[in-house]
Structure formats: C-alpha cells, structure tokens
Design a protein around this motif. Structure first.
Motif, short mmCIF file in Angstrom:
data_model
loop_
_atom_site.label_atom_id
_atom_site.label_comp_id
_atom_site.label_asym_id
_atom_site.label_seq_id
_atom_site.Cartn_x
_atom_site.Cartn_y
_atom_site.Cartn_z
N ALA A 1 79.79 10.16 -72.03
CA ALA A 1 79.85 11.75 -72.30
C ALA A 1 78.71 12.20 -73.15
CB ALA A 1 81.31 12.15 -73.22
N VAL B 1 77.43 15.72 -75.23
CA VAL B 1 78.18 16.57 -75.74
C VAL B 1 77.11 17.40 -76.66
CG1 VAL B 1 79.97 17.20 -77.26
CG2 VAL B 1 80.02 15.36 -76.12
N PHE B 2 76.95 18.88 -76.54
CA PHE B 2 76.23 19.69 -77.08
C PHE B 2 77.22 20.71 -77.97
CE2 PHE B 2 74.01 19.02 -73.04
CZ PHE B 2 72.81 18.60 -73.53
N VAL B 3 76.85 20.74 -79.12
CA VAL B 3 77.56 21.67 -80.12
C VAL B 3 76.60 22.83 -80.41
CG1 VAL B 3 78.59 22.10 -82.42
CG2 VAL B 3 78.91 19.90 -81.24
N LEU B 4 76.99 24.22 -79.80
CA LEU B 4 76.23 25.23 -80.03
C LEU B 4 76.64 26.23 -80.94
CD1 LEU B 4 75.50 26.10 -76.06
CD2 LEU B 4 74.31 24.51 -77.55
N GLU C 1 66.79 30.98 -78.17
CA GLU C 1 65.36 30.75 -78.72
C GLU C 1 64.08 31.19 -77.87
OE1 GLU C 1 64.89 27.14 -80.57
OE2 GLU C 1 66.29 27.40 -82.25
N GLN C 2 64.36 31.22 -76.60
CA GLN C 2 63.28 31.55 -75.68
C GLN C 2 63.98 32.02 -74.58
OE1 GLN C 2 59.31 29.57 -74.44
NE2 GLN C 2 60.12 28.04 -75.87
N LYS D 1 67.08 20.79 -77.73
CA LYS D 1 67.64 22.11 -77.44
C LYS D 1 68.36 21.88 -76.09
CE LYS D 1 64.90 24.55 -79.94
NZ LYS D 1 65.23 23.63 -81.22
N LEU D 2 69.27 22.77 -75.69
CA LEU D 2 69.76 22.98 -74.43
C LEU D 2 69.16 23.96 -73.60
CD1 LEU D 2 73.74 23.06 -73.83
CD2 LEU D 2 71.87 24.57 -72.76
N GLY E 1 69.45 18.78 -71.56
CA GLY E 1 69.30 18.64 -73.00
C GLY E 1 68.13 17.70 -73.38
N VAL F 1 66.27 28.84 -73.31
CA VAL F 1 66.47 27.79 -74.45
C VAL F 1 67.10 28.13 -75.45
CG1 VAL F 1 64.77 26.29 -75.85
CG2 VAL F 1 63.98 27.50 -73.67
N LEU F 2 68.29 27.22 -75.65
CA LEU F 2 69.17 27.65 -76.66
C LEU F 2 69.22 26.65 -77.84
CD1 LEU F 2 72.48 28.23 -74.38
CD2 LEU F 2 70.70 30.01 -75.06
N PRO F 3 69.32 26.96 -79.16
CA PRO F 3 69.57 26.05 -80.47
C PRO F 3 70.56 25.23 -80.04
CG PRO F 3 70.00 28.21 -81.06
CD PRO F 3 69.64 28.45 -79.52
N VAL F 4 70.56 23.87 -80.78
CA VAL F 4 71.82 23.00 -80.40
C VAL F 4 71.93 22.52 -82.00
CG1 VAL F 4 72.36 20.62 -79.88
CG2 VAL F 4 71.18 22.22 -78.08
N GLU F 5 73.20 22.86 -82.44
CA GLU F 5 73.57 22.23 -83.59
C GLU F 5 73.86 20.70 -83.87
OE1 GLU F 5 76.23 24.55 -85.91
OE2 GLU F 5 75.14 26.35 -85.99
N GLN F 6 74.36 20.27 -82.67
CA GLN F 6 74.55 18.91 -82.69
C GLN F 6 74.52 18.47 -81.16
OE1 GLN F 6 78.12 16.41 -84.37
NE2 GLN F 6 78.77 18.56 -85.38
N PHE F 7 73.90 17.19 -81.16
CA PHE F 7 73.93 16.50 -79.90
C PHE F 7 74.35 15.20 -80.05
CE2 PHE F 7 71.43 13.69 -76.80
CZ PHE F 7 71.86 14.46 -75.52
N ARG F 8 75.35 14.73 -79.16
CA ARG F 8 76.16 13.51 -78.92
C ARG F 8 76.28 12.66 -77.80
NH1 ARG F 8 79.32 13.78 -84.24
NH2 ARG F 8 79.99 11.72 -83.80
N GLN F 9 76.16 11.43 -77.95
CA GLN F 9 76.52 10.86 -76.51
C GLN F 9 77.41 9.51 -76.99
OE1 GLN F 9 72.16 10.58 -75.34
NE2 GLN F 9 72.84 10.86 -73.40
#
Ligand code: NI
Ligand code: NI
Ligand code: NI
Lengths: 109, 109, 109
Positions: free
Chosen positions: A96, A98-101, B104-105, C2-3, C47, C100-108
């Motif tokens: 998986a 996963v992105f938290v936005l 952001e962009q 970034k996403l 991502g 382009v979006l900010p990402v607070e957490q990225f998990r795999q």
C-alpha cells in the motif's frame, strides 16, 4: 481534518472497505491502474479527523501490507503431452502507498 | 489557487457539470463508487483561484445537497395475484462531501 | 514529499507513463473525463520527493504540452456523389493541467 489517499491492490480492496465500514470510516473508491504493478489497483479517498489518522493507517497496514504468498502455477504440458509437476512458488502480494494531505476546508451538504 | 475535490451522487453530476461549464470553471470528473452509499458517485477535481472557492462551494451545495424526495415503489403482487396499492415514500437523495486542499504549484502546459 | 496530480489527454498518457517508468517515478493512473475537453483524459497521481518535482514537471511538459497538429478530415461526399477535396486543417492537441500538493505523511506498507 485530513484527506488520506491510499493506493492498494485490487485483491485487498474489498477487505479494506469492510474494515472501513466496521470502523464507521467513510471512504470513496476510485478504480485505478498503475505504476510499476501491472495488476489493477484501487485508490481510496478518506476524509478523517486528525485524531483518527493513525487508526486509518493501521487498518490499511493490517489489510494491505506487502507479504509473501505461496502460489501453485498452473500445470504446464510439454509437447509429448506429459504434464510436468508444478511446484508452489513464493510471490509477493499486497502493498500500500498512502498519502496524508492537509485539508483547508471540509464541507458536507 | 486551491484544489477542490467534490464527491456527489451520479444523479446530480450532470447538472453540476453544466453549472461548472456555465460559470467557466474547469472540472475533471472521476468515476467513483463509494463509502456508505451503495449507489455510484462521481468525484470532481476542480482547480480554482482562492477568490472563487465560495462560488464553487455554493454551486455544489445548490445542485447536490441532500434532500427528501417522494418516490413510488414498484407495484408488488402477493401470492393470490392481487396487486397491493403502492404509496409514495420519502427517500433521501443527493448529498455532497467536499474537500478544499492547499496547492503549492499550479501549472498548465 | 509532494503529491503531483497531472491531467493529460488520453493520447499522451502512454508516452508519459513510459517516461515515468524510464525515470523510475511511480505513478498511478486514473481514468477521467473532463472539463471543457470533450475527449477522454487521464489523471496521474505521483508521489515524489521535493528535489524531483521539477523533473516530473519537465517530463509532463515535454510529453503532453498543447501543440498544433495538421489533421486531414475524412473525405465528405455531396448529394451528387462527388467527393470534395479534403484539406489538412490545424487542430490543437495535448495540454496538461498540473497541481503540486503538500503532503503531511507518506507511508508505504
Ligand atoms: Ni501479515
Ligand atoms: Ni433544495
Ligand atoms: Ni512540442
């Protein structure tokens, strides 16, 4: 409020959706294809209050994490008509991303 | 610039798309299924300058908000072949879930 | 991290996907319809670490930017059965919209 985007394998998506329903977590399902994986995958969009983000991540991890599985390949037959023995092989399934936005506004109408 | 994700019922999506076109708002439509609602829903992705966010939210609310509707269930027949009278019942339709996300962009090529 | 969400025309999506694979960039593909363009389009979700954002944008621009193309319309026949000469006309193809979006957490997992 956060928006969680979770990309999981199709084969794990039903079980994950059931976990979300049990936990009263609203998730929207997108049908996606993708990335390096040739097989289909499913993207969930989940809106969730900050305090429950870790709970959602734990459900995704539990249901969809990458793991090894033994699979028996289909029996193959050679030109003489003899079927060769087919041994189980280990394949990786699941996984998986996963992105938290951050969310600026969350509205329901 | 903001990115708005709006999840609405399929039955409201055409009207909402027309509102977006009238207002010169660019929206991309994803086909989604979802959440607790068994029926199909549609997710719109809209890129919009900050000053127009409230206008977009107002269009979504106007077109897609949850409301009661009277529906006449299909006539049912009992084992003796008598059709029972079918009374209109009140059902809830519509409803929208909307996320406003920071960007952001924003680029167009 | 970034996403990146990139909406491109269907006709450019295979080439862009190949570019992503060559560059070892993981992208998930959503099938979308949309906006003012009547033709189908594809949305990629990517991502990517901050340092590679410009590289991703450059790939999208190179592969999917709006450009003029000459197209020969199908031959039309008038009521007398004479086919009129069909001249190539210039049409615009391609085009990409990218967030382009900010990402607070990225998990795999
Ligand atoms: Ni396990
Ligand atoms: Ni109303
Ligand atoms: Ni060019």
């Amino acid at each position: 409020m956060k928006l969680i985007m979770a990309i999981v394998q199709d084969k794990d998506s039903n079980m994950l959706q059931n976990e979300f329903i049990d936990a009263n977590i609203r998730a929207t399902k997108l049908s996606t294809t993708g990335g390096f994986l040739k097989s289909g995958n499913t993207t969930f969009i989940i809106g969730i209050e900050d305090a429950r983000v870790e709970e959602v991540l734990a459900l995704i991890k539990k249901t969809s994490h990458a793991r090894e599985q033994f699979m028996t390949p289909p029996v193959s037959m050679d030109v003489t008509g003899d079927s060769s023995l087919s041994y189980p092989i280990e394949v990786q399934v699941g996984g998986a991303t996963v992105f938290v936005l951050p969310v600026e506004q969350f509205r329901q109408f």
